[in-house]
Each structure stands twice: as C-alpha cells, then as structure tokens.
Scaffold this motif. Structure first.
Motif, PDB file in Angstrom:
ATOM      1  N   THR A  32      47.452  38.086  43.127  1.00  0.00           N
ATOM      2  CA  THR A  32      46.524  37.611  42.093  1.00  0.00           C
ATOM      3  C   THR A  32      45.337  38.565  41.988  1.00  0.00           C
ATOM      4  O   THR A  32      44.919  38.935  40.888  1.00  0.00           O
ATOM      5  N   MET A  33      44.813  38.987  43.140  1.00  0.00           N
ATOM      6  CA  MET A  33      43.692  39.930  43.135  1.00  0.00           C
ATOM      7  C   MET A  33      44.099  41.272  42.534  1.00  0.00           C
ATOM      8  O   MET A  33      43.354  41.844  41.740  1.00  0.00           O
ATOM      9  N   LYS A  34      45.273  41.760  42.863  1.00  0.00           N
ATOM     10  CA  LYS A  34      45.735  43.049  42.330  1.00  0.00           C
ATOM     11  C   LYS A  34      45.899  42.991  40.814  1.00  0.00           C
ATOM     12  O   LYS A  34      45.594  43.941  40.110  1.00  0.00           O
ATOM     13  N   ALA A  45      40.461  44.765  35.445  1.00  0.00           N
ATOM     14  CA  ALA A  45      39.080  45.258  35.575  1.00  0.00           C
ATOM     15  C   ALA A  45      38.999  46.772  35.433  1.00  0.00           C
ATOM     16  O   ALA A  45      38.008  47.299  34.929  1.00  0.00           O
ATOM     17  N   ALA A  46      40.028  47.475  35.849  1.00  0.00           N
ATOM     18  CA  ALA A  46      40.030  48.937  35.741  1.00  0.00           C
ATOM     19  C   ALA A  46      39.956  49.384  34.284  1.00  0.00           C
ATOM     20  O   ALA A  46      39.541  50.506  33.994  1.00  0.00           O
ATOM     21  N   LYS A  47      40.306  48.500  33.362  1.00  0.00           N
ATOM     22  CA  LYS A  47      40.305  48.829  31.926  1.00  0.00           C
ATOM     23  C   LYS A  47      39.049  48.356  31.199  1.00  0.00           C
ATOM     24  O   LYS A  47      38.892  48.588  30.005  1.00  0.00           O
ATOM     25  N   THR A  66      38.144  31.978  41.760  1.00  0.00           N
ATOM     26  CA  THR A  66      37.301  32.876  42.544  1.00  0.00           C
ATOM     27  C   THR A  66      38.122  34.031  43.107  1.00  0.00           C
ATOM     28  O   THR A  66      37.644  35.168  43.149  1.00  0.00           O
ATOM     29  N   THR A  67      39.350  33.782  43.495  1.00  0.00           N
ATOM     30  CA  THR A  67      40.240  34.858  43.941  1.00  0.00           C
ATOM     31  C   THR A  67      40.426  35.877  42.819  1.00  0.00           C
ATOM     32  O   THR A  67      40.379  37.091  43.044  1.00  0.00           O
ATOM     33  N   PHE A  68      40.610  35.390  41.602  1.00  0.00           N
ATOM     34  CA  PHE A  68      40.766  36.270  40.442  1.00  0.00           C
ATOM     35  C   PHE A  68      39.505  37.108  40.250  1.00  0.00           C
ATOM     36  O   PHE A  68      39.569  38.322  40.033  1.00  0.00           O
ATOM     37  N   VAL A  69      38.335  36.478  40.380  1.00  0.00           N
ATOM     38  CA  VAL A  69      37.062  37.199  40.221  1.00  0.00           C
ATOM     39  C   VAL A  69      36.889  38.228  41.340  1.00  0.00           C
ATOM     40  O   VAL A  69      36.354  39.317  41.110  1.00  0.00           O
TER      41      VAL A  69
END
Length: 151
Positions: free
Chosen positions: A14-16, A22-24, A42-45
């Motif tokens: 999920t984080m990856k 976010a890289a985009k 929160t894991t996503f954030v």
C-alpha cells in the motif's frame, strides 16, 4: 471520471503504491481519502510522504486535525476531520493549503469541508479485504490521470 482499482497484500505494498503516485506530484494536487477506521489511510499517507522524499514521521492527525510533512520539492498537508461537526479555523487552513502550488493536500473524513475541496481531486477509497489486504479504488478526473500512470 476514470476509476481504477488496485489490490495490495500488505501495508508495504500500500505504501509503495502511494509512493509511486507521490513521485508524480507537481504541486497543487488534492486527495480525498476514505475508508473505515483503521482502513489504511495513514499508511497510504506514509507512502505519499516517503514518495515526496520527506523524512518526517507520519502520524494520524485524528487529534491534531492536521499535520505537515516537508520535502525539498513540496509540502504534504494531511487533514483529518473525523467526528468534527464544524471545522472552524481548520477550514481556512485547508483552503490556504489547497491554493498553495508548492503543496499537496490529503484529506480524511472530508464531509464537513466538501464545499472547500476542489472538484478536481483524486478520490482514494480504501477497503480492507483481510488483515493486511486492501482494495483501493481511485476515482480520477482526466486532469489528474498522470498520477495513476504505471500504478
């Protein structure tokens, strides 16, 4: 509005996924996060912050209502309006963050501030399908489709 569904098998996956989004980021993006309590918002954030290159420790803003995570590129504003009937001054803080081109905004429990959120936002619905498994459904306007490329 384009919909895309992704399944993850762990918090790390999920984080990856969030890191790749976010890289985009260019700045100015707004994400609306929805799930049950403990669903993985929160894991996503955490993944978003890591993808921006932030070294800040990500915590749920349930009691503080808002947190900021800084990177060299952008600032990630993370708001949580759980159980809030009137956002008060936080409405102004949210509106200011949304208009900052050097910021990205992630909002949880957005019901009380829907009128402040822009129509052009990435909606992220996270559903637990097992202890660590998540089904993530993205609803994406055409202008933000670049965020979901190669995810």
């Amino acid at each position: 509005m384009k919909e895309q569904e992704v399944s993850t098998k762990s918090a790390e996956e999920t984080m990856k996924l969030a890191e790749s989004i976010a890289a985009k980021f260019k700045g100015g993006e707004v994400l609306e996060l929805a799930s049950d309590l403990g669903g993985g918002k929160t894991t996503f954030v955490r993944g978003l912050a890591k993808g921006l290159g932030s070294q800040d420790q990500v915590r749920s803003p349930s009691f503080t209502l808002g947190n900021e995570y800084h990177s060299k590129r952008l600032t990630l504003h993370h708001f949580d309006f759980y159980r809030l009937e009137d956002p008060g001054i936080m409405r102004d803080e949210l509106a200011e963050a949304i208009t900052d081109p050097k910021s990205v905004v992630a909002v949880e429990w957005s019901g009380v501030v829907n009128d402040v959120l822009p129509a052009t936002r990435l909606k992220v619905k996270i559903r637990a399908t097992g202890p660590d498994r998540r089904e993530i459904i993205f609803s994406c306007p055409e202008s933000l489709e670049y965020l979901l490329e190669k995810t």
